[in-house]
Scaffold this active site. Sequence first.
Site, PDB file in Angstrom:
ATOM      1  N   CYS A 162      52.802  40.350  49.352  1.00  0.00           N
ATOM      2  CA  CYS A 162      52.638  41.987  49.639  1.00  0.00           C
ATOM      3  C   CYS A 162      53.555  42.281  50.923  1.00  0.00           C
ATOM      4  CB  CYS A 162      51.214  42.194  49.935  1.00  0.00           C
ATOM      5  SG  CYS A 162      50.230  41.045  50.889  1.00  0.00           S
TER       6      CYS A 162
HETATM    7  N1  NAP Z   1      45.568  40.643  47.705  1.00  0.00           N
HETATM    8  C1  NAP Z   1      46.568  41.214  47.765  1.00  0.00           C
HETATM    9  O1  NAP Z   1      47.123  42.212  48.123  1.00  0.00           O
HETATM   10  C2  NAP Z   1      47.678  40.182  47.007  1.00  0.00           C
HETATM   11  C3  NAP Z   1      49.317  40.676  47.255  1.00  0.00           C
HETATM   12  C4  NAP Z   1      50.349  39.780  46.600  1.00  0.00           C
HETATM   13  C5  NAP Z   1      49.763  38.724  46.195  1.00  0.00           C
HETATM   14  N2  NAP Z   1      48.599  38.310  46.095  1.00  0.00           N
HETATM   15  C6  NAP Z   1      48.378  36.940  45.506  1.00  0.00           C
HETATM   16  O2  NAP Z   1      48.011  36.993  44.300  1.00  0.00           O
HETATM   17  C7  NAP Z   1      46.985  36.032  43.950  1.00  0.00           C
HETATM   18  C8  NAP Z   1      45.624  36.706  43.887  1.00  0.00           C
HETATM   19  O3  NAP Z   1      45.264  37.212  45.026  1.00  0.00           O
HETATM   20  P1  NAP Z   1      43.770  38.176  44.921  1.00  0.00           P
HETATM   21  O4  NAP Z   1      43.940  38.884  46.197  1.00  0.00           O
HETATM   22  O5  NAP Z   1      43.522  38.645  43.605  1.00  0.00           O
HETATM   23  O6  NAP Z   1      42.831  36.816  45.098  1.00  0.00           O
HETATM   24  P2  NAP Z   1      41.347  36.722  44.608  1.00  0.00           P
HETATM   25  O7  NAP Z   1      40.581  38.168  44.897  1.00  0.00           O
HETATM   26  O8  NAP Z   1      40.743  35.677  45.713  1.00  0.00           O
HETATM   27  O9  NAP Z   1      41.117  36.447  43.157  1.00  0.00           O
HETATM   28  C9  NAP Z   1      41.603  35.303  42.863  1.00  0.00           C
HETATM   29  C10 NAP Z   1      41.066  34.780  41.399  1.00  0.00           C
HETATM   30  O10 NAP Z   1      41.625  33.745  41.053  1.00  0.00           O
HETATM   31  C11 NAP Z   1      40.712  33.083  40.225  1.00  0.00           C
HETATM   32  N3  NAP Z   1      40.856  31.542  40.530  1.00  0.00           N
HETATM   33  C12 NAP Z   1      40.625  30.726  41.457  1.00  0.00           C
HETATM   34  N4  NAP Z   1      40.956  29.290  41.468  1.00  0.00           N
HETATM   35  C13 NAP Z   1      41.376  29.386  40.180  1.00  0.00           C
HETATM   36  C14 NAP Z   1      41.706  28.294  39.388  1.00  0.00           C
HETATM   37  N5  NAP Z   1      41.746  27.137  39.818  1.00  0.00           N
HETATM   38  N6  NAP Z   1      41.792  28.386  38.020  1.00  0.00           N
HETATM   39  C15 NAP Z   1      41.811  29.489  37.562  1.00  0.00           C
HETATM   40  N7  NAP Z   1      41.361  30.990  38.111  1.00  0.00           N
HETATM   41  C16 NAP Z   1      41.229  30.657  39.418  1.00  0.00           C
HETATM   42  C17 NAP Z   1      39.184  33.390  40.732  1.00  0.00           C
HETATM   43  O11 NAP Z   1      38.351  33.609  39.779  1.00  0.00           O
HETATM   44  P3  NAP Z   1      37.186  32.516  39.174  1.00  0.00           P
HETATM   45  O12 NAP Z   1      37.000  31.553  40.509  1.00  0.00           O
HETATM   46  O13 NAP Z   1      35.926  33.336  38.909  1.00  0.00           O
HETATM   47  O14 NAP Z   1      38.014  31.760  38.116  1.00  0.00           O
HETATM   48  C18 NAP Z   1      39.590  34.819  41.525  1.00  0.00           C
HETATM   49  O15 NAP Z   1      38.960  35.769  40.848  1.00  0.00           O
HETATM   50  C19 NAP Z   1      47.045  35.008  45.223  1.00  0.00           C
HETATM   51  O16 NAP Z   1      47.861  33.992  45.187  1.00  0.00           O
HETATM   52  C20 NAP Z   1      47.601  36.088  46.426  1.00  0.00           C
HETATM   53  O17 NAP Z   1      48.174  35.417  47.270  1.00  0.00           O
HETATM   54  C21 NAP Z   1      47.634  38.884  46.712  1.00  0.00           C
END
Ligand code: NAP
Length: 343
Positions: free
Chosen positions: A149
């Site tokens: 981001c």
């Molecule tokens: N938030 C932002 O603004 C943003 C912006 C750009 C990029 N990102 C990137 O996008 C990715 C997701 O971010 P987010 O903010 O959506 O994170 P989040 O809210 O923590 O969601 C991550 C999801 O991944 C799942 N997960 C975790 N470990 C896993 C595994 N080993 N296998 C399968 N599923 C798994 C979890 O669901 P379950 O545990 O229920 O399976 C969780 O719902 C990250 O890498 C982050 O750095 C985020």
Amino acid sequence: MLAVGIIGGAGYTGAELLRLLALHDQVEVKVVTSRDYAGIPISQVYSHLAGYYEQSFVSPEENLFDELDLVFFATPHAVSMNLVPALLEKDIKVIDLSADFRLQDNELWKKWYGDVHASPELLSEAVYGLPELNRDDLLGARLVACPGCYPTAVLLGFAPLLAEDLVDFSNLIVSAASGVSGAGRKASLSNNFSEIGENFKSYGVAGHRHLPEIEQALGKIVGQETKVIFVPHLLPMVRGIHATLFATLKRNTSCLQSIFEQFYEVEKFIEILPKGTYPQTRNVRGSNKVQISIERPDGGSTVVIMVVEDNLVKGASGQAIQCMNIVFGFPEDMGLEILGLNP
Ligand SMILES: NC(=O)c1ccc[n+]([C@@H]2O[C@H](COP(=O)([O-])OP(=O)(O)OC[C@H]3O[C@@H](n4cnc5c(N)ncnc54)[C@H](OP(=O)(O)O)[C@@H]3O)[C@@H](O)[C@H]2O)c1
């Protein structure tokens, strides 16, 4: 219709993919994984999506991906790198929102993420998914690594200056602030309301994981190493990034505003604000837009660029869909024609 899966669909970027894809004409979301919510209807966890998704979350272990054309990874780092090779082998394309394929240097990955990369052979193939700088490479790509981001805002702000060789790229400075959703949905003490509310703080000043990604992408523009000081902050709000960039001019120029306007002339999602108008996060909240303004305080040699984006849309899921549209030859703005929520 494109058959799409989302791994990590119950997190913030996963839910944002679901919100945006619900209105995309060419996509059917077939599989959405969550280990925590497996078996529970999507609309029960996210009732704002009720009426658009009838299915339940499934466990990623069920491996229901074979019939898909595309899988989005909305997972923390070090997840996709283990699963992507098997998907590519089955001719399933991948758009990864995590950091796993952003850095092209295996050693750099190890340094910043503290782990050996599970699929180093794919690092050079992964296309960095910032369409405004990398559109041609995205056409037909098998594996897209969406930018972080902060890097999205920082790169879009610095790119015109570096492409025109206008500033000293060994001394680029960024002060940026993000809403709390940037840290994902998982609860933690540092993210709870009474820790965040009425507070403003910096973090990761000695070295944030987005720094090598920023320097790698800027280095590609100038063909040399760049040096960036990057100071992130946490804002007591849910969505939005405001980045203030500083650079030193190498030569005098009176046309900074028009350089930016020309650089982004054809870009639907980039708005260069009229001189003297400054961006606000609420102007882009919920939309895939980025607003940029340029100043040169007191006519001096320091250029100040201000950039805003919604971290969950242009900073994550909106950009991932923009990349998908390019990869599959849909109009680039399909499903993304959303205005900001102001106020
Ligand atoms: N938030 C932002 O603004 C943003 C912006 C750009 C990029 N990102 C990137 O996008 C990715 C997701 O971010 P987010 O903010 O959506 O994170 P989040 O809210 O923590 O969601 C991550 C999801 O991944 C799942 N997960 C975790 N470990 C896993 C595994 N080993 N296998 C399968 N599923 C798994 C979890 O669901 P379950 O545990 O229920 O399976 C969780 O719902 C990250 O890498 C982050 O750095 C985020």
